[in-house]
Design an enzyme around this catalytic site. Structure first.
Site, PDB file in Angstrom:
ATOM      1  N   ASP A  63       6.316   5.688 -43.744  1.00 33.71           N
ATOM      2  CA  ASP A  63       7.426   5.293 -43.245  1.00 33.71           C
ATOM      3  C   ASP A  63       8.338   6.304 -42.292  1.00 33.71           C
ATOM      4  OD1 ASP A  63       7.177   3.229 -45.074  1.00 33.71           O
ATOM      5  OD2 ASP A  63       8.080   4.181 -46.693  1.00 33.71           O
ATOM      6  N   LYS A 145      18.348   3.310 -52.836  1.00 29.76           N
ATOM      7  CA  LYS A 145      17.620   2.404 -51.802  1.00 29.76           C
ATOM      8  C   LYS A 145      16.260   2.157 -52.457  1.00 29.76           C
ATOM      9  CE  LYS A 145      16.380   2.017 -47.009  1.00 29.76           C
ATOM     10  NZ  LYS A 145      14.818   1.877 -47.230  1.00 29.76           N
ATOM     11  N   CYS A 461     -19.264  24.709 -64.598  1.00 27.64           N
ATOM     12  CA  CYS A 461     -20.159  25.954 -64.374  1.00 27.64           C
ATOM     13  C   CYS A 461     -20.467  26.704 -65.760  1.00 27.64           C
ATOM     14  CB  CYS A 461     -19.712  26.896 -63.263  1.00 27.64           C
ATOM     15  SG  CYS A 461     -20.886  28.468 -63.290  1.00 27.64           S
TER      16      CYS A 461
END
Length: 742
Positions: A63, A145, A461
């Protein structure tokens, strides 16, 4: 009203398209042909990305990049107005309509876009333009928003008859069958007197916490994953089969009315946007709780700043704040440009999602032996910092996300959260990408990797004692704030102690000997660094002393200031509390909380070491898993050597009698939120734990108290809704000191 378009004609998510980089080489703008060519190239790129974003639900870039591309085009047209045409992206809205999958429908009220501002200076300029045109008494509605997909809902006589995508603002796609599957959206408005016809605008969004699950499912089915949650919402809504949409956890919040035809004169439409929200609530429509009507610019900026700091405390993703005139009559007076209302704007926060190139996937070995793949990317700025690496957790997660080496990927960094690769931009693949394969042997020591227990997703490991990577990470960890708190012993210093370029045998072959080190043991330690001349890197590498200064004829080599500080801090670390010593031992599952509990119960490391499994498990808050881990750790001979050597070096292994803090908060679960004047975020957590309480991060019915400082957000709201007692800072101090609120 049939034709008058009210608030809600804009889409809160419509400024978010995904974008691309245009050619940034210098263009001679004095040449009419050159600037026309540049304009055409910019416009073509924007249209390409609109199609990828709206039609294909697969944005090619982020965006923020799209916003930058759009601003370049706007700036060019502002400088040369003759370049503006009716078809320019600056004059049009949204993307095209897919008529091959969905029937086209015409919106009753046109859906506009939103203009963006990116800082307070631009916001003030917009505010001044509005103030010049309307009464100074006009108030502003500020709301979050929503980062979702714009959808129009059409109700006739209270019944949902149609749902459509935004499309190009005039024509959208009919997705009624799919929208009916979203539980948030009522099929009928909860009112005896509904409007004859009302078109309602809102955003459909996909919960972030469910996004990874969806992508994993798609990858397992051999389907392309989505780039981010917003596009998963769009892709989920735009399905041929409504059953697919129904299987996805979509939600919706409504935020405006495009058109309203009242049933009669006795039930007129509201006069203000804020009144519309209360009307929606009464009708049973889902609205956001996070909005305010504010009269002044200062209050608007305060609202924006607050949610900039708390954007992750709400129930959905946001990328900014929408500011609009609350009064519909004033909105009508201000009107629209060709693509956006003059009475509203969107303040965009700095981007937390960007796209970048995944150059490689490498692995690193942690202090417990876990081998973790991580993404190596082209450096990119996101959430205020430059990122070029991000963890991918394990080989299973790499496959689950569906990322390939060479992919363009969506990267997310939310505030202080570790950067995360969300997923690949599948549409950007060119066939050169390749699959990542987990190594079979440790990249640090060459030992064959394996699962610690059958079914583990992680591989480890097993060479815990001698693997250089594990040792370096254990040394770095024991110096952390949660353990001995040795500031001068950072990550690079830990590597220099355990795996330097020179000498062949490192100063430290086990953390057991950390407190036995002397400054002269470090005189010959050298590491590789980029060579600099007058502060500028030459591109060459050179071996340099790490702990000592470079010697000259006039000034012999000597311990550096940081090395002097290191030994002073090592000496100070010997007197740390017992729980910190426990953390420093790197026993699996024993972090600060478990370590405090153990120290408070046993008071000495010897007692913990000698305790049986049953005795360890019986400690409140420990349990069988931690008890078994402690028991197993002390059964290893070289682990016992660490404890013995530290004790011989003078590290304190027990708490003095009566030293533990009073357990005034024992049995209490406490959540802290907001800014406190005398506690940092870590400080109040430490205080809660030291007093025997549990420092929780979220509020629930099991929370005993919430401590609320300035700018407390959704946690305070949730506490109030659940009836959880709320304390101010003074109240918390009383509770901490006396165990009582009196």
């Amino acid at each position: 009203m049939d034709d008058t378009v009210k608030d809600g004609t804009t889409s809160q998510g419509d400024a978010d398209h995904g974008s691309g980089e245009s050619d940034r080489s210098e263009v001679d703008l004095s040449d009419a042909a050159a600037r026309a060519k540049l304009h055409a190239e910019l416009a073509e790129q924007i249209e390409t990305h609109r199609g990828a974003y709206y039609r294909d639900d697969q944005p090619l870039v982020s965006d923020a990049e799209y916003d930058e591309l759009s601003r370049r085009l706007e700036a060019l047209e502002e400088q040369f107005p003759e370049l503006v045409t009716d078809s320019s992206p600056t004059q049009t809205v949204g993307g095209s309509v897919d008529t091959s999958t969905f029937a086209p429908v015409e919106h009753i009220g046109r859906m506009y876009s939103l203009d963006n501002v990116f800082d307070f200076e631009e916001l003030r300029a917009w505010h001044d333009r509005v103030r010049d045109a309307v009464s100074a008494k006009s108030k502003f509605l500020c709301e979050l928003k929503i980062d979702g997909l714009a959808v129009n809902l059409l109700y006739r006589n209270g019944e949902l008859v149609r749902a459509a995508t935004r499309g190009d603002g005039r024509i959208g796609e009919d997705i009624t069958a799919n929208v009916r599957t979203i539980a948030d959206i009522p099929q009928r408005l909860d009112t005896e007197f509904p409007p004859a016809e009302v078109e309602i605008r809102g955003e459909v969004f996909f919960p972030v916490e469910k996004f990874a699950e969806l992508n994993a499912q798609l990858v397992a089915e051999g389907k392309p994953p989505f780039a981010n949650p917003r596009n998963s919402a769009a892709g989920s809504l735009r399905q041929k089969d409504p059953a697919v949409t129904a299987s996805r956890p979509l939600h919706m919040l409504v935020h405006g009315i495009a058109a309203w035809t009242p049933a009669d004169d006795s039930h007129p439409e509201p006069a203000h946007q804020s009144e519309v929200y209360e009307q929606f609530r009464q009708w049973g429509l889902p609205i956001s709780e996070y909005y305010k009507v504010l009269p002044t610019l200062d209050e608007i900026e305060e609202f924006i700043s607050y949610y900039g700091d708390h954007r992750h405390d709400v129930t959905h993703e946001i990328d900014g704040i929408v500011v609009k005139i609350d009064d519909f009559a004033v909105q009508e007076a201000l009107g629209y440009t060709s693509r956006a209302p003059r009475w509203a704007t969107a303040y965009k926060y700095p981007p937390e999602e960007v796209t970048t190139k995944l150059l490689d996937i490498q692995v690193q070995v942690g202090r417990t032996g876990r081998v973790t793949p991580f993404a190596v990317m082209e450096p990119v700025t996101v959430a205020g910092s430059t990122v070029e690496r991000a963890t991918l957790h394990n080989g299973y997660e790499v496959k689950r996300k569906g990322v390939l080496i060479g992919d363009t990927v969506t990267l997310r960094k939310a505030g202080d959260v570790i950067p995360e690769v969300l997923g690949p931009v599948v549409a950007a693949r060119d066939g050169s990408e390749r699959e990542f394969v987990m190594p079979t042997h440790c990249p640090s020591c060459g030992t064959l990797l394996g699962e610690q227990k059958e079914g583990d997703k992680d591989v480890r490991c097993p060479n815990a004692r001698s693997c250089p990577a594990q040792l370096a990470n254990r040394v770095y960890y024991l110096a952390s704030r949660a353990a001995f708190d040795i500031e001068a012993l950072g990550e690079e210093a830990a590597v220099a102690l355990t795996a330097p370029a020179e000498p062949e045998t490192p100063p430290l072959t086990s953390e057991a000997f950390l407190f036995d080190l002397r400054p002269e043991d470090l005189a010959e330690v050298k590491i590789w660094r980029n060579k600099r001349v007058k502060g500028v890197e030459t591109g060459e590498r050179e071996l340099v002393p790490y702990f000592y200064t470079r010697g000259t004829a006039k000034k012999p080599s000597a311990p550096s200031a940081n090395t002097v500080k290191l030994f002073a801090e090592l000496d100070k670390a010997k007197d740390q509390d017992l729980w910190r010593v426990l953390v420093a031992l790197s026993i699996r599952h024993v972090g600060p909380t478990a370590a405090r509990t153990l120290a408070a119960h046993f008071h000495s490391l010897a007692a913990i070491r000698e305790a049986s499994l049953e005795e360890l498990s019986a400690v409140d808050g420990i349990g069988e898993t931690i008890a078994q881990s402690i028991h197993d750790w002390f059964s290893v001979d070289w682990h016992e050597e660490i404890v013995d050597r530290w004790q011989e070096a003078g590290v304190r292994m027990e708490d003095e009698a009566g030293e533990s803090a009073p357990q005034t908060l024992a049995g209490l679960t406490i959540v802290a939120t907001g800014s406190l004047s005398t506690f940092t975020r870590d400080g109040i957590k430490e205080a809660i734990l030291a007093a025997g309480g549990k420092a929780a991060s979220s509020v629930s019915k099991k929370t005993d108290y919430v401590v609320a400082g300035e700018n407390a957000g959704s946690k305070l709201e949730k506490a109030e809704s659940l009836g959880v007692p709320v304390l101010d800072e003074e109240g918390f101090r009383n509770l901490l000191t006396t165990g009582s609120l009196d």
